[in-house]
Design a protein around this motif. Structure first.
Motif, PDB file in Angstrom:
ATOM      1  N   TRP A   1     -58.906  -5.273  32.559  1.00 45.24           N
ATOM      2  CA  TRP A   1     -59.095  -4.195  33.529  1.00 45.24           C
ATOM      3  C   TRP A   1     -58.592  -2.882  32.934  1.00 45.24           C
ATOM      4  CZ3 TRP A   1     -61.324  -4.462  38.402  1.00 45.24           C
ATOM      5  CH2 TRP A   1     -61.676  -5.743  38.840  1.00 45.24           C
ATOM      6  N   VAL A   2     -59.514  -1.924  32.822  1.00 40.41           N
ATOM      7  CA  VAL A   2     -59.170  -0.588  32.353  1.00 40.41           C
ATOM      8  C   VAL A   2     -59.816   0.432  33.281  1.00 40.41           C
ATOM      9  CG1 VAL A   2     -58.986  -1.330  29.944  1.00 40.41           C
ATOM     10  CG2 VAL A   2     -61.157  -0.427  30.793  1.00 40.41           C
ATOM     11  N   LYS A   3     -59.433   1.671  33.127  1.00 38.81           N
ATOM     12  CA  LYS A   3     -60.036   2.725  33.939  1.00 38.81           C
ATOM     13  C   LYS A   3     -61.292   3.261  33.254  1.00 38.81           C
ATOM     14  CE  LYS A   3     -56.599   4.319  37.133  1.00 38.81           C
ATOM     15  NZ  LYS A   3     -56.002   5.490  37.809  1.00 38.81           N
ATOM     16  N   PHE A   4     -62.385   3.222  34.001  1.00 37.20           N
ATOM     17  CA  PHE A   4     -63.693   3.670  33.522  1.00 37.20           C
ATOM     18  C   PHE A   4     -64.239   4.622  34.565  1.00 37.20           C
ATOM     19  CE2 PHE A   4     -68.293   3.305  33.056  1.00 37.20           C
ATOM     20  CZ  PHE A   4     -68.462   3.366  31.683  1.00 37.20           C
ATOM     21  N   LEU A   5     -64.485   5.855  34.186  1.00 40.18           N
ATOM     22  CA  LEU A   5     -64.872   6.901  35.129  1.00 40.18           C
ATOM     23  C   LEU A   5     -63.839   7.042  36.247  1.00 40.18           C
ATOM     24  CD1 LEU A   5     -68.725   6.309  35.297  1.00 40.18           C
ATOM     25  CD2 LEU A   5     -67.601   8.402  34.542  1.00 40.18           C
ATOM     26  N   GLY A   6     -62.581   6.824  35.880  1.00 40.65           N
ATOM     27  CA  GLY A   6     -61.478   6.998  36.813  1.00 40.65           C
ATOM     28  C   GLY A   6     -61.234   5.844  37.755  1.00 40.65           C
ATOM     29  N   LEU A   7     -62.015   4.753  37.626  1.00 46.80           N
ATOM     30  CA  LEU A   7     -61.899   3.607  38.527  1.00 46.80           C
ATOM     31  C   LEU A   7     -61.567   2.355  37.724  1.00 46.80           C
ATOM     32  CD1 LEU A   7     -65.151   4.351  40.543  1.00 46.80           C
ATOM     33  CD2 LEU A   7     -62.819   4.815  41.319  1.00 46.80           C
ATOM     34  N   TRP A   8     -60.691   1.514  38.264  1.00 43.19           N
ATOM     35  CA  TRP A   8     -60.372   0.266  37.586  1.00 43.19           C
ATOM     36  C   TRP A   8     -61.613  -0.610  37.505  1.00 43.19           C
ATOM     37  CZ3 TRP A   8     -56.377  -0.063  34.639  1.00 43.19           C
ATOM     38  CH2 TRP A   8     -55.198   0.628  34.944  1.00 43.19           C
ATOM     39  N   SER A   9     -61.910  -1.084  36.295  1.00 46.99           N
ATOM     40  CA  SER A   9     -63.153  -1.819  36.058  1.00 46.99           C
ATOM     41  C   SER A   9     -62.883  -3.052  35.201  1.00 46.99           C
ATOM     42  CB  SER A   9     -64.164  -0.928  35.329  1.00 46.99           C
ATOM     43  OG  SER A   9     -64.345   0.300  36.007  1.00 46.99           O
ATOM     44  N   ALA A  10     -63.491  -4.170  35.586  1.00 44.19           N
ATOM     45  CA  ALA A  10     -63.436  -5.388  34.775  1.00 44.19           C
ATOM     46  C   ALA A  10     -64.330  -5.166  33.557  1.00 44.19           C
ATOM     47  CB  ALA A  10     -63.902  -6.587  35.591  1.00 44.19           C
ATOM     48  N   THR A  11     -63.727  -5.115  32.387  1.00 46.18           N
ATOM     49  CA  THR A  11     -64.418  -4.599  31.204  1.00 46.18           C
ATOM     50  C   THR A  11     -64.441  -5.624  30.066  1.00 46.18           C
ATOM     51  OG1 THR A  11     -63.706  -2.365  31.823  1.00 46.18           O
ATOM     52  CG2 THR A  11     -64.446  -2.684  29.559  1.00 46.18           C
ATOM     53  N   VAL A  12     -65.513  -5.562  29.292  1.00 43.71           N
ATOM     54  CA  VAL A  12     -65.680  -6.432  28.129  1.00 43.71           C
ATOM     55  C   VAL A  12     -64.568  -6.158  27.119  1.00 43.71           C
ATOM     56  CG1 VAL A  12     -67.200  -6.976  26.191  1.00 43.71           C
ATOM     57  CG2 VAL A  12     -68.173  -6.540  28.454  1.00 43.71           C
ATOM     58  N   ARG A  13     -63.935  -7.214  26.651  1.00 45.07           N
ATOM     59  CA  ARG A  13     -62.818  -7.069  25.725  1.00 45.07           C
ATOM     60  C   ARG A  13     -63.193  -7.401  24.285  1.00 45.07           C
ATOM     61  NH1 ARG A  13     -58.384 -10.695  27.890  1.00 45.07           N
ATOM     62  NH2 ARG A  13     -57.668 -11.002  25.767  1.00 45.07           N
ATOM     63  N   SER A  14     -64.455  -7.769  24.058  1.00 47.01           N
ATOM     64  CA  SER A  14     -64.880  -8.266  22.740  1.00 47.01           C
ATOM     65  C   SER A  14     -64.595  -7.310  21.580  1.00 47.01           C
ATOM     66  CB  SER A  14     -66.369  -8.617  22.770  1.00 47.01           C
ATOM     67  OG  SER A  14     -66.634  -9.592  23.731  1.00 47.01           O
ATOM     68  N   PRO A  15     -64.901  -6.004  21.681  1.00 47.66           N
ATOM     69  CA  PRO A  15     -64.620  -5.135  20.532  1.00 47.66           C
ATOM     70  C   PRO A  15     -63.147  -5.163  20.114  1.00 47.66           C
ATOM     71  CG  PRO A  15     -66.042  -4.013  22.083  1.00 47.66           C
ATOM     72  CD  PRO A  15     -65.589  -5.271  22.761  1.00 47.66           C
TER      73      PRO A  15
ATOM     74  N   SER B   1     -68.255  -3.916  41.559  1.00 47.25           N
ATOM     75  CA  SER B   1     -68.360  -4.876  42.665  1.00 47.25           C
ATOM     76  C   SER B   1     -67.137  -5.784  42.754  1.00 47.25           C
ATOM     77  CB  SER B   1     -69.621  -5.733  42.504  1.00 47.25           C
ATOM     78  OG  SER B   1     -69.561  -6.505  41.324  1.00 47.25           O
ATOM     79  N   MET B   2     -66.395  -5.913  41.647  1.00 52.30           N
ATOM     80  CA  MET B   2     -65.133  -6.658  41.661  1.00 52.30           C
ATOM     81  C   MET B   2     -63.990  -5.673  41.833  1.00 52.30           C
ATOM     82  SD  MET B   2     -65.840  -9.275  38.469  1.00 52.30           S
ATOM     83  CE  MET B   2     -64.096  -9.731  38.378  1.00 52.30           C
ATOM     84  N   SER B   3     -63.092  -5.968  42.752  1.00 54.25           N
ATOM     85  CA  SER B   3     -61.944  -5.087  42.953  1.00 54.25           C
ATOM     86  C   SER B   3     -60.681  -5.755  42.419  1.00 54.25           C
ATOM     87  CB  SER B   3     -61.776  -4.738  44.432  1.00 54.25           C
ATOM     88  OG  SER B   3     -61.625  -5.918  45.196  1.00 54.25           O
ATOM     89  N   LEU B   4     -59.823  -4.948  41.882  1.00 53.46           N
ATOM     90  CA  LEU B   4     -58.574  -5.441  41.311  1.00 53.46           C
ATOM     91  C   LEU B   4     -57.554  -5.675  42.423  1.00 53.46           C
ATOM     92  CD1 LEU B   4     -57.116  -6.018  38.617  1.00 53.46           C
ATOM     93  CD2 LEU B   4     -56.427  -3.610  38.583  1.00 53.46           C
ATOM     94  N   PRO B   5     -57.022  -6.910  42.558  1.00 54.19           N
ATOM     95  CA  PRO B   5     -56.000  -7.166  43.583  1.00 54.19           C
ATOM     96  C   PRO B   5     -54.823  -6.213  43.432  1.00 54.19           C
ATOM     97  CG  PRO B   5     -56.769  -9.217  42.633  1.00 54.19           C
ATOM     98  CD  PRO B   5     -57.371  -8.117  41.807  1.00 54.19           C
ATOM     99  N   ARG B   6     -54.208  -5.880  44.549  1.00 57.34           N
ATOM    100  CA  ARG B   6     -53.156  -4.869  44.546  1.00 57.34           C
ATOM    101  C   ARG B   6     -52.025  -5.192  43.571  1.00 57.34           C
ATOM    102  NH1 ARG B   6     -52.362   0.261  44.624  1.00 57.34           N
ATOM    103  NH2 ARG B   6     -50.325   0.885  45.419  1.00 57.34           N
ATOM    104  N   VAL B   7     -51.644  -6.453  43.500  1.00 58.85           N
ATOM    105  CA  VAL B   7     -50.567  -6.847  42.595  1.00 58.85           C
ATOM    106  C   VAL B   7     -50.975  -6.591  41.144  1.00 58.85           C
ATOM    107  CG1 VAL B   7     -49.192  -8.780  41.734  1.00 58.85           C
ATOM    108  CG2 VAL B   7     -49.651  -8.561  44.182  1.00 58.85           C
ATOM    109  N   GLN B   8     -52.203  -6.968  40.805  1.00 65.86           N
ATOM    110  CA  GLN B   8     -52.692  -6.755  39.452  1.00 65.86           C
ATOM    111  C   GLN B   8     -52.891  -5.276  39.158  1.00 65.86           C
ATOM    112  OE1 GLN B   8     -55.690 -10.401  39.792  1.00 65.86           O
ATOM    113  NE2 GLN B   8     -55.746  -9.483  37.775  1.00 65.86           N
ATOM    114  N   GLU B   9     -53.252  -4.503  40.175  1.00 65.12           N
ATOM    115  CA  GLU B   9     -53.426  -3.062  39.969  1.00 65.12           C
ATOM    116  C   GLU B   9     -52.102  -2.413  39.584  1.00 65.12           C
ATOM    117  OE1 GLU B   9     -54.892   0.943  42.364  1.00 65.12           O
ATOM    118  OE2 GLU B   9     -55.470  -1.038  43.105  1.00 65.12           O
TER     119      GLU B   9
END
Length: 325
Positions: A206-220, A294-302
């Protein structure tokens, strides 16, 4: 009933698509653009569900914009999607002699410097207008390039698209079970194009993408840390004459801390920051039709993610956005 590997119903469904792709291939480029412009404007009126997703995404990323401005932006996005298809059909004819009529490369010294290290190069990309064209143009220019893609559900369309890509010399790696092939490619010192902007359904960071927490590909990040491959960001801008100006930024500089979780997060955040900067400058070029948030980061994880971001910033995490045009 199957025909050479695919279901008969898939063949029937694919037939009109294959005809349109072949027609676009043989049409002069200006006529192909005109055809797909008309088709895209019609699609914008008819694709109600996808238009709703796009408007929702645009309003989340640009809450300050008025509804009419977002609608205007949405129409431009759809036109660029159509032009992407128009250009895709020409990819198979790319070669070293004609590639400059499609793409002009800048910052090639950044790519060559990374490539000459012999540890492979990872190019994180966006689902943008001309996204398919740039890897193919690089392959046609003589570079060993691979494009990591998702297999199309329809066997016949998937096969046709692979044929088009291979015409330029571009190698493809299908995402399903792709990790080993990606490792092999970079260890051979080759160039790997990876789209990283869609929602990661599993094994995400989870990283910030366009200012919003987003579930993001970690492959690179994972591949770079494992193999030593350089990560060289690339972006492309269409020109008035229907060519494209693609530019490579310097390789991302990051000194691993030894904390694998932090390192993957930091590298992925740098990539997301650069991509965010580009999209903000050229929002009409990005594909806004998928459910990125469409996936939201749970508050604890945020809270944990926010803490990780702050710690990363304290250690000097910074994306050099000065090269984004």
């Amino acid at each position: 009933m199957k025909i050479k590997g695919g279901k008969f119903t898939d063949f029937i469904l694919a037939s009109p698509v294959l005809v349109i792709l072949e027609l676009t291939r043989i049409l002069p480029r200006p006529v192909g653009y005109l055809f797909w412009d008309v088709f895209s404007r019609l699609g914008y009126r008819l694709m109600g569900k996808r238009i709703g997703i796009m408007r929702e995404n645009l309003s989340m990323a640009f809450p300050e914009k008025k509804a009419e401005d977002l609608d205007d932006l949405g129409r431009k996005v759809y036109i660029n999607i159509g032009r992407t298809y128009a250009e895709f059909c020409k990819i198979g004819s790319l070669n070293a002699e004609n590639v400059s009529g499609f793409v002009t490369f800048e910052g090639m010294e950044n790519l060559k410097r990374a490539h000459e290290k012999g540890k492979g190069v990872i190019v994180p990309t966006l689902h943008c207008y001309n996204g398919e064209l740039i890897p193919a143009a690089l392959a046609a220019s003589g570079f060993p390039a691979h494009w990591v893609i998702r297999e199309v559900d329809n066997f016949y369309i998937d096969r046709k698209m692979d044929e088009v890509r291979k015409g330029s010399g571009l190698n493809t790696i299908k995402k399903e079970g792709a990790y080993r092939n990606m490792i092999r490619a970079v260890r051979r010192g080759e160039i790997l194009f990876l789209t990283t902007d869609q929602k990661a359904g599993f094994n995400e960071v989870w990283v910030k993408f366009l200012g919003l927490w987003s579930a993001t590909v970690r492959s690179p990040a994972v591949l770079s840390l494992k193999t030593g491959a350089s990560i060289v960001p690339m972006f492309s801008i269409p020109q008035p004459d229907h060519t494209h100006r693609a530019y490579f930024l310097p390789a991302i500089k990051y000194d691993p801390t030894g904390d694998a979780k932090m390192d993957v997060f930091a590298i992925t955040q740098i990539i997301a920051d650069l991509q965010t900067e580009f999209i903000k400058k050229h929002p009409e070029l990005w594909l806004w039709l998928h459910r990125k948030w469409s996936m939201s980061l749970p508050r604890v994880q945020e809270k944990e993610a926010e803490l990780m971001l702050q710690n990363a910033l304290k250690t000097g995490l910074k994306a050099d956005r000065s090269g984004i045009k």
